[in-house]
Design a protein around this motif. Structure first.
Motif, PDB file in Angstrom:
ATOM      1  N   ILE A 228       0.844  -1.180   0.019  1.00 14.78           N
ATOM      2  CA  ILE A 228       0.156  -0.037  -0.039  1.00 14.78           C
ATOM      3  C   ILE A 228       0.937   1.246   0.158  1.00 14.78           C
ATOM      4  O   ILE A 228       1.796   1.282   0.696  1.00 14.78           O
ATOM      5  CB  ILE A 228      -0.779   0.070   1.214  1.00 14.78           C
ATOM      6  CG1 ILE A 228      -1.634  -1.280   1.232  1.00 14.78           C
ATOM      7  CG2 ILE A 228      -1.691   1.450   1.229  1.00 14.78           C
ATOM      8  CD1 ILE A 228      -2.467  -1.278   2.723  1.00 14.78           C
ATOM      9  N   THR A 229       0.725   1.962  -1.027  1.00 11.69           N
ATOM     10  CA  THR A 229       1.477   3.231  -1.049  1.00 11.69           C
ATOM     11  C   THR A 229       0.649   4.542  -1.115  1.00 11.69           C
ATOM     12  O   THR A 229      -0.482   4.264  -1.736  1.00 11.69           O
ATOM     13  CB  THR A 229       2.418   3.429  -1.888  1.00 11.69           C
ATOM     14  OG1 THR A 229       1.933   3.591  -3.338  1.00 11.69           O
ATOM     15  CG2 THR A 229       3.257   1.999  -2.378  1.00 11.69           C
ATOM     16  N   SER A 230       0.828   5.733  -0.713  1.00  8.11           N
ATOM     17  CA  SER A 230       0.106   6.899  -0.743  1.00  8.11           C
ATOM     18  C   SER A 230      -0.022   7.301  -2.327  1.00  8.11           C
ATOM     19  O   SER A 230      -0.741   8.291  -2.448  1.00  8.11           O
ATOM     20  CB  SER A 230       0.796   8.159  -0.001  1.00  8.11           C
ATOM     21  OG  SER A 230       2.025   8.323  -0.297  1.00  8.11           O
ATOM     22  N   GLN A 231       1.016   6.774  -3.183  1.00  9.35           N
ATOM     23  CA  GLN A 231       0.984   7.403  -4.630  1.00  9.35           C
ATOM     24  C   GLN A 231       0.058   6.637  -5.493  1.00  9.35           C
ATOM     25  O   GLN A 231       0.076   6.705  -6.679  1.00  9.35           O
ATOM     26  CB  GLN A 231       2.400   7.195  -5.088  1.00  9.35           C
ATOM     27  CG  GLN A 231       3.132   8.229  -4.329  1.00  9.35           C
ATOM     28  CD  GLN A 231       4.770   8.276  -4.676  1.00  9.35           C
ATOM     29  OE1 GLN A 231       5.161   7.393  -5.585  1.00  9.35           O
ATOM     30  NE2 GLN A 231       5.638   9.389  -4.147  1.00  9.35           N
ATOM     31  N   ASP A 232      -0.581   5.425  -4.822  1.00 12.10           N
ATOM     32  CA  ASP A 232      -1.627   4.779  -5.597  1.00 12.10           C
ATOM     33  C   ASP A 232      -2.902   5.423  -5.709  1.00 12.10           C
ATOM     34  O   ASP A 232      -3.475   5.784  -4.600  1.00 12.10           O
ATOM     35  CB  ASP A 232      -1.977   3.370  -4.821  1.00 12.10           C
ATOM     36  CG  ASP A 232      -2.908   2.459  -5.601  1.00 12.10           C
ATOM     37  OD1 ASP A 232      -3.535   2.962  -6.654  1.00 12.10           O
ATOM     38  OD2 ASP A 232      -3.099   1.298  -5.105  1.00 12.10           O
ATOM     39  N   SER A 234      -5.814   4.889  -6.288  1.00 13.63           N
ATOM     40  CA  SER A 234      -7.160   4.336  -6.203  1.00 13.63           C
ATOM     41  C   SER A 234      -7.653   4.480  -4.876  1.00 13.63           C
ATOM     42  O   SER A 234      -8.894   4.294  -4.639  1.00 13.63           O
ATOM     43  CB  SER A 234      -6.928   2.580  -6.057  1.00 13.63           C
ATOM     44  OG  SER A 234      -5.981   2.257  -5.235  1.00 13.63           O
ATOM     45  N   TRP A 235      -6.996   5.428  -4.073  1.00 16.90           N
ATOM     46  CA  TRP A 235      -7.490   5.822  -2.873  1.00 16.90           C
ATOM     47  C   TRP A 235      -7.161   7.224  -2.470  1.00 16.90           C
ATOM     48  O   TRP A 235      -6.206   7.464  -3.340  1.00 16.90           O
ATOM     49  CB  TRP A 235      -7.282   4.597  -1.508  1.00 16.90           C
ATOM     50  CG  TRP A 235      -5.536   4.635  -1.335  1.00 16.90           C
ATOM     51  CD1 TRP A 235      -4.729   4.061  -2.137  1.00 16.90           C
ATOM     52  CD2 TRP A 235      -5.161   5.106  -0.167  1.00 16.90           C
ATOM     53  NE1 TRP A 235      -3.507   4.013  -1.480  1.00 16.90           N
ATOM     54  CE2 TRP A 235      -3.800   4.595  -0.229  1.00 16.90           C
ATOM     55  CE3 TRP A 235      -5.401   5.846   1.146  1.00 16.90           C
ATOM     56  CZ2 TRP A 235      -2.752   4.945   0.517  1.00 16.90           C
ATOM     57  CZ3 TRP A 235      -4.553   5.940   1.801  1.00 16.90           C
ATOM     58  CH2 TRP A 235      -3.377   5.446   1.682  1.00 16.90           C
ATOM     59  N   SER A 236      -7.457   7.671  -1.379  1.00 19.63           N
ATOM     60  CA  SER A 236      -6.980   9.034  -0.979  1.00 19.63           C
ATOM     61  C   SER A 236      -5.613   9.403  -0.922  1.00 19.63           C
ATOM     62  O   SER A 236      -5.069  10.532  -1.329  1.00 19.63           O
ATOM     63  CB  SER A 236      -7.638   9.742   0.264  1.00 19.63           C
ATOM     64  OG  SER A 236      -7.264   9.127   1.124  1.00 19.63           O
ATOM     65  N   GLY A 237      -4.793   8.337  -0.279  1.00 18.17           N
ATOM     66  CA  GLY A 237      -3.368   8.631  -0.018  1.00 18.17           C
ATOM     67  C   GLY A 237      -2.957   9.625   1.198  1.00 18.17           C
ATOM     68  O   GLY A 237      -1.931   9.786   1.458  1.00 18.17           O
ATOM     69  N   ASN A 238      -4.180   9.930   2.099  1.00 18.28           N
ATOM     70  CA  ASN A 238      -3.820  10.674   3.190  1.00 18.28           C
ATOM     71  C   ASN A 238      -3.471   9.848   4.422  1.00 18.28           C
ATOM     72  O   ASN A 238      -3.592   8.569   4.408  1.00 18.28           O
ATOM     73  CB  ASN A 238      -5.194  11.509   3.738  1.00 18.28           C
ATOM     74  CG  ASN A 238      -6.432  11.049   3.902  1.00 18.28           C
ATOM     75  OD1 ASN A 238      -6.467   9.853   4.470  1.00 18.28           O
ATOM     76  ND2 ASN A 238      -7.349  11.293   3.048  1.00 18.28           N
ATOM     77  N   MET A 239      -3.414  10.358   5.412  1.00 18.91           N
ATOM     78  CA  MET A 239      -2.699   9.566   6.737  1.00 18.91           C
ATOM     79  C   MET A 239      -3.829   8.890   7.481  1.00 18.91           C
ATOM     80  O   MET A 239      -3.403   7.795   8.031  1.00 18.91           O
ATOM     81  CB  MET A 239      -1.946  10.686   7.636  1.00 18.91           C
ATOM     82  CG  MET A 239      -0.897   9.994   8.695  1.00 18.91           C
ATOM     83  SD  MET A 239      -0.070  11.291   9.480  1.00 18.91           S
ATOM     84  CE  MET A 239      -1.304  11.719  10.706  1.00 18.91           C
ATOM     85  N   PHE A 240      -4.771   9.441   7.595  1.00 20.57           N
ATOM     86  CA  PHE A 240      -6.065   8.724   8.198  1.00 20.57           C
ATOM     87  C   PHE A 240      -6.442   7.411   7.693  1.00 20.57           C
ATOM     88  O   PHE A 240      -6.611   6.279   8.097  1.00 20.57           O
ATOM     89  CB  PHE A 240      -7.183   9.733   8.367  1.00 20.57           C
ATOM     90  CG  PHE A 240      -8.224   9.184   9.172  1.00 20.57           C
ATOM     91  CD1 PHE A 240      -7.961   9.003  10.541  1.00 20.57           C
ATOM     92  CD2 PHE A 240      -9.500   8.937   8.826  1.00 20.57           C
ATOM     93  CE1 PHE A 240      -9.144   8.340  11.568  1.00 20.57           C
ATOM     94  CE2 PHE A 240     -10.341   8.188   9.503  1.00 20.57           C
ATOM     95  CZ  PHE A 240     -10.219   7.887  10.837  1.00 20.57           C
TER      96      PHE A 240
END
Length: 475
Positions: A228-232, A234-240
Motif C-alpha cells: 500500500i502506498t500513498s501514490q496509488d 485508487s484511494w485518497s493517500g492521506n494519513m488517516f
C-alpha cells in the motif's frame, strides 16, 4: 586538552549523549588502555573554563557532576558525561557558528551536520507544533470529504453525546485543530488537517517529500506479497486512511484467543491490537514530513517494523520510561486520541511495551539513526521466552555494566531470579543505567523495595554503583 573534544561534545549532545574518556587510548581490538594524565586537576579546570564560554559551546549543557577525575591502577582519568540535549536547545554548536560547528554522531564517529539536518533541529526546537501551520492557499473544501466523514463517524462511535457531533464540518475541523481561521478571516486547513484529510496530490504540493509505504515481505520468492502506498491513485493517500488500511492488514498476524465478554460476545481484539495501534499512530504523528524517505511499515517474518523520518524528540531512554509527552505533530496526536487511538500523556510507548509483551510476544525495540535521521519501532513476533533468550545472549557479553565476571552477570536472567531483578537487569541493558525511581515505576514496587533490589545486585557485582558515595541522592 584535545581540540576535537568540543566537536565530540556537540555531536554527543545533538545525538544520544555519551561519555568522553581523557587519559585512555583505544587498542586495535576496540578495548581501552589506561594511559593516565599528568595533571588531571589542571586539565579539568581548563575544560570547565572553556565549557562555560559561549564562544566555545552555544549552550552549557552539562552540570558540575558530569565531569570528574577517576583513578584506575594509580592513573588518573577524566570522565565527561555528555547528556542528550533537550530538543529546545539544539543544535548545540561550537565556535559560535551553527553552519560549520554543528556535529552529530553515528556508528563511524563524529561528523559535521549538513544544512538540512540543522534546519530540522531548529524546526524541532520550536515550542509550536509544526502541524499547526495554516495553508491559506487552500480551503476546507479542498480536503477529502469521505475521509472527514469517516473520521467524524469514528468520533461519534466513541463520543456519542459529544457537543461537536452536530457542528458543520468547518467548525468541527477548527475544534480538532485540522483547520484555523486565517488572516483573511476565512477557514483554512492546517498541516495536520491536510495530512490527515487531504488527497495525496494536494499534500504533495505542500510537502514534496510526503510518502507513505506499507509492504508485506514474508518470503524470498517475491519482492512483496502486498503493498500500500500513498501514490496509488485508487484511494485518497492521506494519513488517516493509510492508518486504517495498514492496521487492518497487520492485525491479521495477531493471535486472538477465544474469549467472551460479559454479554457472551466474542472478543476479537486483544492488548496486542492496542499496542499495534500505538506503534502505527506513534510513527505517523512523530514523522517529519519535510524530510525525505517517508514513512515505511514492513510486515516481515520476524515481526512488524515501523520507521519514520525524524528522531525521537525526547530520546529513546525517556521514551521507554514515559510520562513526558512530546510529539512532533501534537495536533495529529490529539486527533487520534479523540478516537481512542494513542496515549497523549507520554504513556504510549510504555503502554505499548507492556501490552505487546503481555500478549506473549517479544519486547518491542525502539531505535534511532542519524544521517539521515529516522526513528523506528520493532514489534517482534517470536514468543517472549525466545526473545528473552536471544536478548540476553546478544547483550550480556557487550554491556559495559558488568563489574564482576561473566558468570555473575549471567546469574540474573534465570529461573532463580525474582521478577523485579529481571526488570532491573533489563532496564540496565536497555537504558545504560537503572535508578531506584526507574525500577519502582517499571516494576510497580515501592522505592524501599527497589532500593533493596539494586543494592543486592550491586553486592553480587552484577551492577555497579555510580555516585559520589552510597548516600548520594543522584547516584
Amino acid at each position: 586538552m584535545p581540540k576535537s573534544i568540543w566537536g565530540t561534545i556537540s555531536a554527543s549532545a545533538n545525538t544520544e549523549g555519551g561519555i568522553i574518556v581523557l587519559g585512555a587510548k583505544e587498542r586495535n581490538d576496540g578495548t581501552l588502555e589506561v594511559v593516565g594524565l599528568g595533571d588531571a586537576d589542571r586539565m579539568l579546570d581548563d575544560f570547565w573554563n572553556a565549557a562555560h564560554s559561549t564562544d566555545k559551546l552555544s549552550y552549557y549543557a552539562m552540570s558540575d557532576r558530569d565531569a570528574s577525575i577517576e583513578s584506575t591502577d594509580g592513573k588518573d582519568l577524566i570522565l565527561i558525561e555528555v547528556p542528550r540535549a533537550d530538543r529546545r536547545l539544539r543544535p548545540i554548536y561550537v565556535n559560535g557558528n551553527p553552519v560549520t560547528g554543528t556535529y552529530r554522531r553515528d556508528h563511524k564517529g563524529d561528523y559535521r551536520c549538513a544544512s538540512n539536518e540543522i534546519q530540522a533541529m531548529y524546526r524541532d526546537a520550536s515550542d509550536e507544533s509544526v502541524d499547526t501551520r495554516i495553508h491559506e492557499n487552500l480551503t476546507v473544501d479542498d480536503l477529502y470529504a469521505e475521509t472527514i466523514g469517516s473520521y467524524r463517524r469514528s468520533c461519534e462511535l466513541h463520543h456519542s453525546a459529544h457537543a461537536w457531533a452536530d457542528l458543520p464540518d468547518d467548525e468541527f475541523l477548527c475544534r480538532t485543530g485540522a483547520a484555523k481561521v486565517g488572516s483573511d478571516g476565512k477557514v483554512h486547513p492546517t498541516s495536520a488537517g491536510l495530512l490527515m484529510f487531504g488527497e495525496e496530490w494536494r499534500i504533495m504540493a505542500e510537502f514534496p517529500h510526503y510518502f507513505l509505504d506499507y509492504r508485506q515481505e514474508l518470503g524470498t520468492d517475491e519482492r512483496w506479497q502486498g503493498r500500500i502506498t500513498s501514490q496509488d491513485d485508487s484511494w485518497s493517500g492521506n494519513m488517516f486512511d493509510f492508518y486504517w488500511r495498514v492496521f487492518n492488514n497487520m492485525k491479521q498476524v495477531i493471535n486472538v484467543p477465544f474469549k467472551l465478554d460479559e454479554n457472551s460476545q466474542r472478543v476479537d481484539e486483544t492488548e496486542a491490537h492496542d499496542a499495534l495501534c500505538e506503534a502505527i499512530a506513534n510513527c505517523l504523528t512523530n514523522a517529519d514530513y519535510n524530510e525525505r524517505r517517508g514513512v515505511v511499515f514492513l510486515w516481515k517474518e520476524d515481526g512488524l517494523h515501523f520507521s519514520n523520518p525524524g528522531g525521537f524528540l525526547i530520546g529513546i531512554k525517556d521514551a521507554y520510561i514515559g510520562g513526558n509527552s512530546d510529539s512532533r505533530n501534537e495536533t495529529m496526536m490529539k486527533m487520534f486520541t479523540l478516537i481512542n487511538i494513542g496515549e497523549p500523556a507520554g504513556g504510549g510507548i510504555p503502554d505499548m511495551v507492556k501490552k505487546w509483551t503481555a500478549a506473549g510476544y517479544g519486547r518491542p525495540v525502539l531505535s534511532e539513526q542519524v544521517n539521515p535521521e529516522r526513528s523506528s519501532i520493532f514489534l517482534p513476533l517470536e514468543s517472549k521466552e525466545n526473545s528473552d533468550f536471544c536478548e540476553w545472549g546478544q547483550n550480556a557479553s557487550s554491556t559495559s555494566l558488568a563489574h564482576g565476571d561473566m558468570s555473575a552477570l549471567l546469574t540474573v536472567p534465570n529461573a532463580q531470579s525474582s521478577d523485579n531483578e529481571r526488570v532491573a537487569f533489563r532496564l540496565a541493558i536497555e537504558q545504560g543505567r537503572v535508578t531506584t525511581a526507574m525500577l519502582s515505576e517499571s516494576a510497580g514496587a515501592s522505592k524501599l523495595t527497589a532500593n533493596r533490589i539494586l543494592r543486592h545486585l550491586a553486592d553480587i557485582e552484577v551492577l555497579t554503583w555510580r555516585g559520589r558515595n552510597k548516600t548520594d541522592p543522584s547516584q
